[in-house]
Design a protein around this motif. Structure first.
Motif, PDB file in Angstrom:
ATOM      1  N   ALA A   1      21.173  16.846 -20.263  1.00  0.00           N
ATOM      2  CA  ALA A   1      20.272  15.717 -20.035  1.00  0.00           C
ATOM      3  C   ALA A   1      20.324  15.198 -18.609  1.00  0.00           C
ATOM      4  O   ALA A   1      19.581  14.275 -18.260  1.00  0.00           O
ATOM      5  N   LYS A   2      21.176  15.743 -17.775  1.00  0.00           N
ATOM      6  CA  LYS A   2      21.231  15.321 -16.372  1.00  0.00           C
ATOM      7  C   LYS A   2      20.163  16.071 -15.575  1.00  0.00           C
ATOM      8  O   LYS A   2      19.758  17.177 -15.939  1.00  0.00           O
ATOM      9  N   PRO A   3      19.711  15.504 -14.454  1.00  0.00           N
ATOM     10  CA  PRO A   3      18.651  16.157 -13.678  1.00  0.00           C
ATOM     11  C   PRO A   3      19.072  17.524 -13.134  1.00  0.00           C
ATOM     12  O   PRO A   3      20.234  17.721 -12.758  1.00  0.00           O
ATOM     13  N   LEU A   4      18.124  18.442 -13.123  1.00  0.00           N
ATOM     14  CA  LEU A   4      18.319  19.710 -12.421  1.00  0.00           C
ATOM     15  C   LEU A   4      18.451  19.397 -10.941  1.00  0.00           C
ATOM     16  O   LEU A   4      17.649  18.657 -10.379  1.00  0.00           O
ATOM     17  N   ARG A   5      19.454  19.961 -10.280  1.00  0.00           N
ATOM     18  CA  ARG A   5      19.659  19.665  -8.856  1.00  0.00           C
ATOM     19  C   ARG A   5      20.385  20.810  -8.171  1.00  0.00           C
ATOM     20  O   ARG A   5      20.962  21.684  -8.820  1.00  0.00           O
ATOM     21  N   GLY A   6      20.346  20.795  -6.844  1.00  0.00           N
ATOM     22  CA  GLY A   6      21.065  21.790  -6.059  1.00  0.00           C
ATOM     23  C   GLY A   6      20.315  23.071  -5.785  1.00  0.00           C
ATOM     24  O   GLY A   6      20.842  23.961  -5.120  1.00  0.00           O
ATOM     25  N   LEU A   7      19.072  23.211  -6.267  1.00  0.00           N
ATOM     26  CA  LEU A   7      18.307  24.424  -5.988  1.00  0.00           C
ATOM     27  C   LEU A   7      17.600  24.308  -4.640  1.00  0.00           C
ATOM     28  O   LEU A   7      17.449  23.215  -4.094  1.00  0.00           O
ATOM     29  N   THR A   8      17.144  25.426  -4.131  1.00  0.00           N
ATOM     30  CA  THR A   8      16.375  25.419  -2.889  1.00  0.00           C
ATOM     31  C   THR A   8      14.915  25.099  -3.209  1.00  0.00           C
ATOM     32  O   THR A   8      14.487  25.156  -4.374  1.00  0.00           O
ATOM     33  N   GLN A   9      14.151  24.804  -2.181  1.00  0.00           N
ATOM     34  CA  GLN A   9      12.731  24.508  -2.370  1.00  0.00           C
ATOM     35  C   GLN A   9      12.033  25.663  -3.090  1.00  0.00           C
ATOM     36  O   GLN A   9      11.272  25.445  -4.041  1.00  0.00           O
TER      37      GLN A   9
ATOM     38  N   PRO B   1      14.180  22.609   5.144  1.00  0.00           N
ATOM     39  CA  PRO B   1      14.225  23.876   4.398  1.00  0.00           C
ATOM     40  C   PRO B   1      15.535  24.642   4.595  1.00  0.00           C
ATOM     41  O   PRO B   1      15.965  25.365   3.704  1.00  0.00           O
ATOM     42  N   TYR B   2      16.165  24.475   5.770  1.00  0.00           N
ATOM     43  CA  TYR B   2      17.377  25.233   6.075  1.00  0.00           C
ATOM     44  C   TYR B   2      18.485  24.312   6.573  1.00  0.00           C
ATOM     45  O   TYR B   2      18.226  23.246   7.126  1.00  0.00           O
ATOM     46  N   THR B   3      19.707  24.762   6.351  1.00  0.00           N
ATOM     47  CA  THR B   3      20.886  24.004   6.770  1.00  0.00           C
ATOM     48  C   THR B   3      21.634  24.792   7.843  1.00  0.00           C
ATOM     49  O   THR B   3      21.811  26.013   7.712  1.00  0.00           O
ATOM     50  N   TRP B   4      22.076  24.071   8.884  1.00  0.00           N
ATOM     51  CA  TRP B   4      22.779  24.700   9.998  1.00  0.00           C
ATOM     52  C   TRP B   4      24.178  24.106  10.142  1.00  0.00           C
ATOM     53  O   TRP B   4      24.396  22.936   9.874  1.00  0.00           O
ATOM     54  N   ARG B   5      25.111  24.981  10.556  1.00  0.00           N
ATOM     55  CA  ARG B   5      26.439  24.487  10.934  1.00  0.00           C
ATOM     56  C   ARG B   5      26.490  24.373  12.440  1.00  0.00           C
ATOM     57  O   ARG B   5      26.020  25.264  13.151  1.00  0.00           O
ATOM     58  N   PRO B   6      27.061  23.286  12.968  1.00  0.00           N
ATOM     59  CA  PRO B   6      27.120  23.120  14.421  1.00  0.00           C
ATOM     60  C   PRO B   6      27.905  24.258  15.074  1.00  0.00           C
ATOM     61  O   PRO B   6      28.847  24.789  14.509  1.00  0.00           O
ATOM     62  N   GLY B   7      27.516  24.598  16.240  1.00  0.00           N
ATOM     63  CA  GLY B   7      28.186  25.642  17.005  1.00  0.00           C
ATOM     64  C   GLY B   7      27.350  26.013  18.187  1.00  0.00           C
ATOM     65  O   GLY B   7      26.291  25.443  18.435  1.00  0.00           O
ATOM     66  N   SER B   8      27.784  26.963  18.931  1.00  0.00           N
ATOM     67  CA  SER B   8      27.031  27.430  20.082  1.00  0.00           C
ATOM     68  C   SER B   8      27.004  28.961  20.046  1.00  0.00           C
ATOM     69  O   SER B   8      27.955  29.610  20.494  1.00  0.00           O
ATOM     70  N   PRO B   9      25.971  29.579  19.510  1.00  0.00           N
ATOM     71  CA  PRO B   9      24.795  28.922  18.936  1.00  0.00           C
ATOM     72  C   PRO B   9      25.079  28.422  17.515  1.00  0.00           C
ATOM     73  O   PRO B   9      26.077  28.816  16.913  1.00  0.00           O
ATOM     74  N   PRO B  10      24.198  27.558  16.960  1.00  0.00           N
ATOM     75  CA  PRO B  10      24.380  27.088  15.587  1.00  0.00           C
ATOM     76  C   PRO B  10      24.349  28.262  14.598  1.00  0.00           C
ATOM     77  O   PRO B  10      23.705  29.282  14.843  1.00  0.00           O
TER      78      PRO B  10
END
Length: 622
Positions: free
Chosen positions: A182-190, A344-353
């Protein structure tokens, strides 16, 4: 409204009965199910509504349960724009730069049965749950569907948010499987959310019962609707109570359905220190919004189908818009106008990300909508392409963001004039100073510059005059359309008034207590009358604003108003439009706008005159 209230005296005999019935209706909302229940309904309709038969559409799911959608009414029978569909959205406090207040048009997907004066669409009563998604993804096998969801998450469990979500889901399933579903569906991508809806559409079209529901209650010209994500405008209009609360009511314009004292009655948020964990089951023990939707604010934010534009209807395009806020938002942030950008996308900091992959947010879910295509059949397309139908929408379109933007030429001309005036001042200064600096500018050169300036000023004035006249004509047509709508509301109100008086007279002659059927007829006639008069008042407010603007634009001159009147009259003649409502409305706009030009107007007198005209037309048509 006193002019139309005489029949209320005739209702005195049944007034007490109606009042008691009304009170019982207000208390008829069913309580939500016990959270410890093992009934599968806990994850698809834990809070059954008293008005479900009239306002809800339960679509079957592959596993035997349903997804419940609630009807959202959009006023106006027209396919194209209608002034009553221009609704105020956004944050009027200007505290959120990404939610500026503005009036935008909302549209329905399906026409009312029997040709009623509205359209509608269906929005899910709850956020989509884990159990509903499991039924869809598992083809009816919930266990297989759960494995599918966890299978999407596990490859990325190294991400802290995703790993924690997997642990939470598995733990909830062990403690109480039904409550976990009964909890909301969550954590999926677009894309994964869109895939869930794609699978549901394919299954529904192939299932006889599901397709029959769509065809019967949600179709346009015989073509069934489909399940998708709502647009931002559809989401906010429904969240504010669209269809149940008039867009001109203060209740519609409230930024949220709660105040500090009642916050916990409506919202699942970290601001509620009594919460155990974070995201709660759908429905829970929270109250619905005016339209009957649960967890609209807080719990999980809800993805829409709209690209995040920085100003809702324009501006820089970014990620995807999510609405309603989540458990992470506190009380000061949550409101109908709150907008979030789902990257839409997630990045981790860095050089380059470093690209982490598509975004998976444990506090983002979805609330589906049933909509339709705009061009279902060639015959329907021919019907709505009628020039008269398009023309009737023009006065409404002129006040949409796009319509207002077409006034840009006027602003450009004003800028030219201001720039020219500034240049004139500079040249005048140079002229006065030439005795001290005779070499700076010869007499011939100065005269040449002055001539250029005069030509520029003349051109600017002509452009301003032409633009003013064009806008005056636009405003005249807008006022005419608004007056036309008011007359029709008055006609409807008088009809309901007459009907109520007839019913009340029947009760009086009978001398006995009214039957339930008689009570219902009187109540409905009274409700229809009051609703129509409320629509009239809202429309009159729009009319007032249009006429005041038209009069002020004319700058104490009659010409702009009179030429706009003549232009509009020619336009009606060209299209063969002889509707008395429109001609009477056009004349009323001219009179009222000229009274503004001459500084002798009273807005209340306009309202009385509109009412009187509508009353006379009604009497002539009886």
């Amino acid at each position: 409204m006193a002019q139309f209230a005489y029949w209320r005296v005739g209702l005195a005999a049944v007034g007490v009965v109606l009042a008691l019935a009304s009170a019982q209706e207000g208390a008829a909302a069913a309580a939500c199910m016990d959270p410890s229940s093992r009934d599968s309904r806990l994850y698809w309709d834990p809070c059954p509504a008293a008005d479900s038969a009239a306002n809800e559409l339960p679509l079957p799911l592959p596993g035997g349960s349903s997804m419940v959608f609630r009807r959202v009414k959009v006023p106006g029978s027209e396919f194209w724009c209608n002034n009553r569909r221009l609704v105020p959205l956004g944050d009027s406090s200007d505290s959120d730069p990404f939610a500026p207040p503005q009036r935008v048009p909302v549209a329905g997907s399906f026409p009312a049965e029997g040709g009623g004066d509205h359209w509608y669409y269906y929005l899910a009563k709850y956020e989509m749950t884990l159990g509903q998604a499991a039924e869809i993804l598992g083809g009816g096998d919930v266990n297989r569907g759960l494995s599918h969801v966890l299978g999407l998450l596990r490859p990325e469990a190294a991400r802290a948010s995703v790993g924690g979500l997997i642990t939470a889901i598995e733990s909830d399933l062990r403690v109480n499987r039904t409550a976990a579903l009964a909890k909301p569906l969550r954590g999926l991508t677009q894309k994964e959310y869109e895939d869930v809806l794609e699978r549901y559409n394919r299954w529904c079209y192939a299932d006889r019962a599901c397709l029959a529901q769509l065809s019967r209650k949600a179709s346009l010209d015989g073509v069934p609707g489909f399940i998708r994500l709502p647009t931002e405008i559809e989401w906010e209009y429904a969240a504010r109570g669209g269809g149940t609360v008039a867009s001109g009511d203060s209740a519609f314009e409230n930024p949220r359905p709660f105040d500090r004292a009642t916050f916990r009655k409506y919202v699942v948020s970290k601001s509620d220190e009594t919460l155990e964990g974070n995201v709660q089951r759908i429905g829970g023990n929270r109250l619905p919004t005016p339209g009957g939707f649960y967890d609209v604010l807080g719990n999980v934010q809800e993805l829409t189908s709209s690209i995040f534009l920085s100003e809702l209807s324009q501006g820089k395009a970014g990620g995807v818009a999510a609405r309603g806020g989540s458990w992470l938002a506190d009380q000061s942030q949550l409101g109908y106008a709150l907008r979030a950008e789902f990257a839409p996308y997630t990045w981790r900091p860095g050089s380059p990300p470093v690209l982490d992959g598509p975004t998976r947010d444990p506090f983002t879910g979805i609330r589906p909508l049933i909509g339709s295509v705009s061009k279902p059949t060639s015959s329907f397309l021919r019907t709505v392409s009628d020039p008269k139908l398009k023309e009737s929408a023009r006065s409404c379109r002129d006040f949409t963001p796009i319509g207002l933007s077409l006034r840009g030429d006027r602003a450009v001309a004003r800028d030219i004039l201001e720039s020219s005036a500034k240049t004139a001042g500079e040249i005048g200064y140079a002229s006065r100073a030439r005795r001290d600096a005779p070499a700076a500018m010869t007499e011939a050169k100065l005269l040449d510059e002055v001539k250029k300036l005069e030509d520029s000023l003349r051109a600017a004035k002509l452009r301003i005059a032409a633009e003013n006249q064009r806008v005056c004509s636009v405003m005249m047509r807008a006022g005419m359309g608004s007056a036309d709508t008011q007359f029709r509301f008055i006609f409807e109100a008088k009809s309901f008034e007459r009907l109520a008086a007839i019913y009340a007279e029947q009760v009086k002659r009978g001398g006995a207590r009214p039957s339930p059927e008689q009570e219902e007829r009187i109540r409905k006639a009274q409700s229809d009358y009051e609703g129509t008069m409320k629509d009239f008042e809202n429309e009159f407010n729009l009319y007032r604003d249009v006429v005041l603007e038209l009069g002020r634009m004319s700058d104490r001159e009659d010409d702009c108003v009179n030429r706009a009147f003549a232009d509009t009259k020619r336009h009606l003649e060209h299209y063969g439009i002889t509707d008395e409502y429109k001609h009477q409305g056009m004349q009323a706009v001219q009179r009222h706008a000229l009274s503004v030009v001459r500084r002798g107007y009273r807005v209340e007198a306009w309202r009385s005159e509109i009412l009187e005209i509508g009353k006379k037309i009604f009497q002539q048509r009886e």
